[in-house]
Design a protein around this motif. Structure first.
Motif, PDB file in Angstrom:
ATOM      1  N   ARG A   1      49.667  52.529  39.213  1.00 48.12           N
ATOM      2  CA  ARG A   1      49.418  51.225  38.698  1.00 48.12           C
ATOM      3  C   ARG A   1      49.738  51.121  37.412  1.00 48.12           C
ATOM      4  N   LEU A   2      49.511  51.982  36.586  1.00 48.87           N
ATOM      5  CA  LEU A   2      49.870  52.037  34.851  1.00 48.87           C
ATOM      6  C   LEU A   2      51.254  52.162  34.908  1.00 48.87           C
ATOM      7  N   THR A   3      52.022  53.042  35.859  1.00 49.22           N
ATOM      8  CA  THR A   3      53.503  53.192  35.816  1.00 49.22           C
ATOM      9  C   THR A   3      54.190  52.083  36.038  1.00 49.22           C
ATOM     10  N   ALA A   4      53.822  51.478  37.078  1.00 49.40           N
ATOM     11  CA  ALA A   4      54.342  50.255  37.741  1.00 49.40           C
ATOM     12  C   ALA A   4      54.018  49.083  36.517  1.00 49.40           C
ATOM     13  N   LYS A   5      53.071  49.389  35.477  1.00 52.74           N
ATOM     14  CA  LYS A   5      53.012  48.163  34.648  1.00 52.74           C
ATOM     15  C   LYS A   5      52.129  47.126  35.294  1.00 52.74           C
TER      16      LYS A   5
END
Length: 299
Positions: free
Chosen positions: A105-109
């Motif tokens: 989720r963080l990588t996909a912003k």
């Protein structure tokens, strides 16, 4: 199915909250209100604390108040100079410990709805009560969860004599009061304080006292901590009281300062990050990117 889901969520909640909590002696019943003194004067302090966020220096700013009575004082949180965390409207809540899912989720912003952190959400939770006649300092702070809807409170009692101050000829004006400079060493740090004889109160913020006037500014020599008076007022009908009559409180934990600080360090080391997940909000537990400086512990 609903009951099973509730039990799973409850188990996760209690696991996250209790894990790492120190083993302490059994609790004792808390009085509804323990009145210590009457306050006649209040000072507001802007408190700045250096910290690291992802390895980069930042400043954490709080506003604290010092209520002064004849024998006792209390030092407590008022507010913060920070943008409040996003408020999440009431929705279904789910929890997850899936670190890989959080990273995706963080990588996909993906948009973060809320970041929860004990300090950032609630400010400084500890209240400090100082009795100068007895050199006694009592700290009351939130402790670990003891059941689903109750938590305990730490009650730490220290006997700290007034600091040994060296007064110099340096002068500074703060809030239109002429202030003298004094230096001391306390718990491994060197501090410089500015006090005014125009307010002849043997008082200061946090655990500092022992000067012939009220301390309006104090900072350590590395500027890790800096406290500046930003306002003051006279008080009437204001009690200095230990009052924790909350329905969540189950008792005092008469632990040591080491146990209390270990608990706080563990709490501040973690945050929960909330994302929208269909008709619910899903929270992940993650490492706090902010590292706070530590005080030397002396017992």
């Amino acid at each position: 199915m609903k009951i099973k889901t509730f039990i799973i969520l409850l188990s996760i909640f209690l696991f996250w909250t209790i894990i790492g909590s120190p083993a302490l002696e059994s609790t004792q019943k808390i009085p509804n209100r323990e009145i210590l003194d009457s306050a006649f004067f209040r000072v507001f302090y802007k408190v700045e604390q250096r910290a690291l966020k992802d390895g980069n220096p930042i400043i954490i700013t709080d506003t604290m108040a010092l209520d002064i009575g004849q024998n006792w004082s209390s030092y407590f949180f008022i507010g913060q100079d920070k943008t409040p965390a996003n408020k999440v409207s009431p929705r279904k809540i789910r929890y997850s410990s899936d670190a890989e899912a959080l990273e995706k989720r963080l990588t996909a912003k993906q948009e973060v709805l809320e970041v929860r952190n004990l300090r950032n959400n609630l400010g400084e939770s500890a209240k400090i009560f100082k009795n100068k006649e007895k050199n006694e300092i009592i700290t009351i702070d939130q402790g670990p969860i003891t059941s689903f809807d109750k938590f305990a409170l730490f009650r730490i009692i220290e006997f700290i004599p007034p600091q040994q101050w060296l007064i110099s000829e340096d002068m500074l004006t703060i809030l239109n009061y002429p202030c003298h400079k004094a230096t001391t060493v306390f718990r491994g740090r060197q501090y410089a304080a500015w006090f005014t004889l125009d307010l002849p109160m043997n008082e200061g913020p946090w655990k500092f006292y022992g000067l012939p006037g009220l301390i309006l500014k104090i900072a350590d020599n590395e500027k890790v901590f800096e406290l500046n008076a930003i306002g003051m007022q006279e008080l009437t009908d204001t009690e200095i009281a230990i009052d924790w009559d909350f329905r969540f409180v189950s008792g005092y934990l008469n632990g040591s300062i080491k146990q209390w600080q270990a608990f706080r360090k563990d709490k501040f080391s973690r945050i929960t990050i909330g994302f929208s997940d269909g008709d619910a909000v899903i929270y992940y537990r993650s490492k706090n990117p902010i590292m706070y400086p530590e005080m030397k512990i002396i017992e």
